[in-house]
Design a protein around this motif. Sequence first.
Motif, PDB file in Angstrom:
ATOM      1  N   ASN A 128       0.859  -1.191   0.000  1.00  0.00           N
ATOM      2  CA  ASN A 128       0.000   0.000   0.000  1.00  0.00           C
ATOM      3  C   ASN A 128       0.896   1.243   0.000  1.00  0.00           C
ATOM      4  OD1 ASN A 128      -2.870  -1.285   0.732  1.00  0.00           O
ATOM      5  ND2 ASN A 128      -1.320  -2.247   2.019  1.00  0.00           N
ATOM      6  N   ARG A 129       1.472   1.540  -1.149  1.00  0.00           N
ATOM      7  CA  ARG A 129       2.583   2.488  -1.213  1.00  0.00           C
ATOM      8  C   ARG A 129       2.149   3.945  -1.101  1.00  0.00           C
ATOM      9  NH1 ARG A 129       7.416   0.011  -2.976  1.00  0.00           N
ATOM     10  NH2 ARG A 129       8.204   2.000  -3.753  1.00  0.00           N
ATOM     11  N   THR A 130       0.846   4.231  -1.120  1.00  0.00           N
ATOM     12  CA  THR A 130       0.398   5.615  -0.939  1.00  0.00           C
ATOM     13  C   THR A 130      -0.527   5.749   0.269  1.00  0.00           C
ATOM     14  OG1 THR A 130      -1.458   5.294  -2.474  1.00  0.00           O
ATOM     15  CG2 THR A 130       0.595   6.150  -3.396  1.00  0.00           C
ATOM     16  N   HIS A 131      -0.524   4.763   1.147  1.00  0.00           N
ATOM     17  CA  HIS A 131      -1.379   4.764   2.331  1.00  0.00           C
ATOM     18  C   HIS A 131      -0.655   5.500   3.458  1.00  0.00           C
ATOM     19  CE1 HIS A 131      -3.908   3.492   5.598  1.00  0.00           C
ATOM     20  NE2 HIS A 131      -4.640   2.706   4.833  1.00  0.00           N
ATOM     21  N   GLU A 132      -1.063   6.729   3.721  1.00  0.00           N
ATOM     22  CA  GLU A 132      -0.339   7.578   4.663  1.00  0.00           C
ATOM     23  C   GLU A 132      -0.355   7.043   6.088  1.00  0.00           C
ATOM     24  OE1 GLU A 132      -2.741  10.815   3.045  1.00  0.00           O
ATOM     25  OE2 GLU A 132      -0.957  12.073   3.271  1.00  0.00           O
ATOM     26  N   TYR A 133      -1.499   6.543   6.524  1.00  0.00           N
ATOM     27  CA  TYR A 133      -1.601   6.101   7.923  1.00  0.00           C
ATOM     28  C   TYR A 133      -0.687   4.913   8.193  1.00  0.00           C
ATOM     29  CZ  TYR A 133      -3.724   4.628  12.333  1.00  0.00           C
ATOM     30  OH  TYR A 133      -3.935   4.270  13.630  1.00  0.00           O
ATOM     31  N   LEU A 134      -0.663   3.920   7.291  1.00  0.00           N
ATOM     32  CA  LEU A 134       0.233   2.788   7.474  1.00  0.00           C
ATOM     33  C   LEU A 134       1.690   3.235   7.480  1.00  0.00           C
ATOM     34  CD1 LEU A 134      -1.414   0.027   5.243  1.00  0.00           C
ATOM     35  CD2 LEU A 134      -1.220   0.019   7.735  1.00  0.00           C
ATOM     36  N   HIS A 135       2.011   4.190   6.618  1.00  0.00           N
ATOM     37  CA  HIS A 135       3.385   4.695   6.601  1.00  0.00           C
ATOM     38  C   HIS A 135       3.720   5.427   7.896  1.00  0.00           C
ATOM     39  CE1 HIS A 135       3.287   3.618   2.366  1.00  0.00           C
ATOM     40  NE2 HIS A 135       4.578   3.859   2.298  1.00  0.00           N
ATOM     41  N   ALA A 136       2.758   6.130   8.465  1.00  0.00           N
ATOM     42  CA  ALA A 136       2.995   6.797   9.745  1.00  0.00           C
ATOM     43  C   ALA A 136       3.293   5.773  10.839  1.00  0.00           C
ATOM     44  CB  ALA A 136       1.785   7.648  10.117  1.00  0.00           C
ATOM     45  N   LEU A 137       2.496   4.701  10.882  1.00  0.00           N
ATOM     46  CA  LEU A 137       2.747   3.654  11.864  1.00  0.00           C
ATOM     47  C   LEU A 137       4.135   3.045  11.667  1.00  0.00           C
ATOM     48  CD1 LEU A 137      -0.705   1.790  11.733  1.00  0.00           C
ATOM     49  CD2 LEU A 137       0.069   3.373  13.504  1.00  0.00           C
ATOM     50  N   HIS A 138       4.494   2.808  10.413  1.00  0.00           N
ATOM     51  CA  HIS A 138       5.797   2.214  10.104  1.00  0.00           C
ATOM     52  C   HIS A 138       6.935   3.158  10.510  1.00  0.00           C
ATOM     53  CE1 HIS A 138       8.180  -0.302   6.903  1.00  0.00           C
ATOM     54  NE2 HIS A 138       8.663  -0.445   8.123  1.00  0.00           N
ATOM     55  N   MET A 139       6.762   4.443  10.244  1.00  0.00           N
ATOM     56  CA  MET A 139       7.785   5.421  10.627  1.00  0.00           C
ATOM     57  C   MET A 139       7.998   5.429  12.138  1.00  0.00           C
ATOM     58  SD  MET A 139       6.682   8.520   8.070  1.00  0.00           S
ATOM     59  CE  MET A 139       7.704   9.763   8.884  1.00  0.00           C
ATOM     60  N   VAL A 140       6.910   5.398  12.893  1.00  0.00           N
ATOM     61  CA  VAL A 140       7.025   5.389  14.352  1.00  0.00           C
ATOM     62  C   VAL A 140       7.734   4.120  14.820  1.00  0.00           C
ATOM     63  CG1 VAL A 140       5.720   5.296  16.506  1.00  0.00           C
ATOM     64  CG2 VAL A 140       5.046   6.889  14.721  1.00  0.00           C
ATOM     65  N   ALA A 141       7.363   2.958  14.249  1.00  0.00           N
ATOM     66  CA  ALA A 141       7.998   1.704  14.647  1.00  0.00           C
ATOM     67  C   ALA A 141       9.495   1.724  14.338  1.00  0.00           C
ATOM     68  CB  ALA A 141       7.323   0.535  13.936  1.00  0.00           C
ATOM     69  N   LEU A 142       9.859   2.255  13.175  1.00  0.00           N
ATOM     70  CA  LEU A 142      11.271   2.339  12.814  1.00  0.00           C
ATOM     71  C   LEU A 142      12.026   3.275  13.754  1.00  0.00           C
ATOM     72  CD1 LEU A 142      10.906   2.494   8.925  1.00  0.00           C
ATOM     73  CD2 LEU A 142      12.067   0.683  10.215  1.00  0.00           C
ATOM     74  N   GLN A 143      11.447   4.436  14.041  1.00  0.00           N
ATOM     75  CA  GLN A 143      12.115   5.393  14.919  1.00  0.00           C
ATOM     76  C   GLN A 143      12.337   4.793  16.307  1.00  0.00           C
ATOM     77  OE1 GLN A 143      11.183   7.136  17.721  1.00  0.00           O
ATOM     78  NE2 GLN A 143      12.618   8.859  17.739  1.00  0.00           N
ATOM     79  N   ARG A 144      11.328   4.113  16.816  1.00  0.00           N
ATOM     80  CA  ARG A 144      11.440   3.532  18.148  1.00  0.00           C
ATOM     81  C   ARG A 144      12.424   2.369  18.180  1.00  0.00           C
ATOM     82  NH1 ARG A 144       5.115   3.336  20.165  1.00  0.00           N
ATOM     83  NH2 ARG A 144       4.755   5.581  20.136  1.00  0.00           N
ATOM     84  N   SER A 145      12.706   1.801  17.022  1.00  0.00           N
ATOM     85  CA  SER A 145      13.673   0.702  16.938  1.00  0.00           C
ATOM     86  C   SER A 145      15.085   1.224  16.660  1.00  0.00           C
ATOM     87  CB  SER A 145      13.255  -0.276  15.828  1.00  0.00           C
ATOM     88  OG  SER A 145      11.973  -0.796  16.079  1.00  0.00           O
ATOM     89  N   GLY A 146      15.263   2.536  16.733  1.00  0.00           N
ATOM     90  CA  GLY A 146      16.570   3.128  16.500  1.00  0.00           C
ATOM     91  C   GLY A 146      16.940   3.262  15.040  1.00  0.00           C
ATOM     92  N   ARG A 147      15.942   3.280  14.160  1.00  0.00           N
ATOM     93  CA  ARG A 147      16.197   3.330  12.715  1.00  0.00           C
ATOM     94  C   ARG A 147      15.601   4.612  12.137  1.00  0.00           C
ATOM     95  NH1 ARG A 147      14.135  -2.331  10.495  1.00  0.00           N
ATOM     96  NH2 ARG A 147      14.805  -1.350   8.538  1.00  0.00           N
ATOM     97  N   ARG A 148      16.063   5.738  12.649  1.00  0.00           N
ATOM     98  CA  ARG A 148      15.535   7.041  12.238  1.00  0.00           C
ATOM     99  C   ARG A 148      15.750   7.276  10.743  1.00  0.00           C
ATOM    100  NH1 ARG A 148      17.622   9.646  15.877  1.00  0.00           N
ATOM    101  NH2 ARG A 148      15.818  10.224  17.139  1.00  0.00           N
ATOM    102  N   THR A 149      16.934   6.926  10.228  1.00  0.00           N
ATOM    103  CA  THR A 149      17.217   7.125   8.804  1.00  0.00           C
ATOM    104  C   THR A 149      16.251   6.329   7.937  1.00  0.00           C
ATOM    105  OG1 THR A 149      19.558   7.530   9.256  1.00  0.00           O
ATOM    106  CG2 THR A 149      18.966   6.905   7.005  1.00  0.00           C
ATOM    107  N   SER A 150      15.965   5.086   8.333  1.00  0.00           N
ATOM    108  CA  SER A 150      15.018   4.264   7.573  1.00  0.00           C
ATOM    109  C   SER A 150      13.629   4.879   7.590  1.00  0.00           C
ATOM    110  CB  SER A 150      14.972   2.849   8.150  1.00  0.00           C
ATOM    111  OG  SER A 150      16.213   2.194   7.995  1.00  0.00           O
TER     112      SER A 150
END
Length: 277
Positions: free
Chosen positions: A199-221
């Motif tokens: 779902n490459r244009t789904h903003e909400y899923l991308h927001a969740l993914h961004m938060v999960a990455l940031q909390r996992s120490g993967r800010r650049t990702s």
Amino acid sequence: MYVELLGPFQAGVGETSIVPTAGKPRNLLALFALNPGILVTNLVITEELWAGHPPRRATSAIHAYVMRLRHALASALPCHGRGRPDAKEILQTVPGGYVLRPGECFASDAADFRRLVDLGNRRGEAGDRDEAARLLHAALGLWRGPALADLQPGPVLEREILALEERRRTATERRIALDLELGRHHLVLDELTELTARNRTHEYLHALHMVALQRSGRRTSAIELFERLRRDMEKGLGTEPAAWINQLRLTVLDADANLDNPLPKEIPPVYGDRPAR
């Protein structure tokens, strides 16, 4: 009597299946099973079976299909002291159509899914995030694949399937959001990677993914994920990501930001609807 709709279609009594092999009776049973206790009109049946263009003897054909379903049901029902229960009392003819009244001993995975999602949303609204997440995990665990995966649906079943799949989507988003609020970001990363890839244009899923990455120490990702979203939205939709998710990007960029708290309020907390722009 049981029906399983959240995957390949199954229905039966005990170990005996009552699912017809022919397409139209099969779709008709699925339509009844999705609407237990509710009038399914001849008009709705006609739309489903013939897309609104019935043959001249459509009424007779519907009656024959119903008789076939009743026969299968009667053959599967257990005998009691006075003989088998009357299948006509379970699949009733009423003015304008038919009603499936399976009684108290009726199990439906779709009904259980809806019930668990409703309970989970209510527990979430009451502030019990652990119980809400548990209920939504249980609801989503009932799915065995796409709804009615082995049917060729007509127009009515297509709408029913879309409604079920949409509720599955919003329940998934809500459950992931709850898992993030409960600090389970490592557990949802793989799932979010798959969901955002599909779902490459789904903003909400991308927001969740961004938060999960940031909390996992993967800010650049997380920032790279946002940039991919921006490119895909510009190319596919001709638009930019909404202001609320751009603000989330800025928060992720802030080395001092704390995203261990619940998700930003701009992200919808319960139903997974897209935030207003």
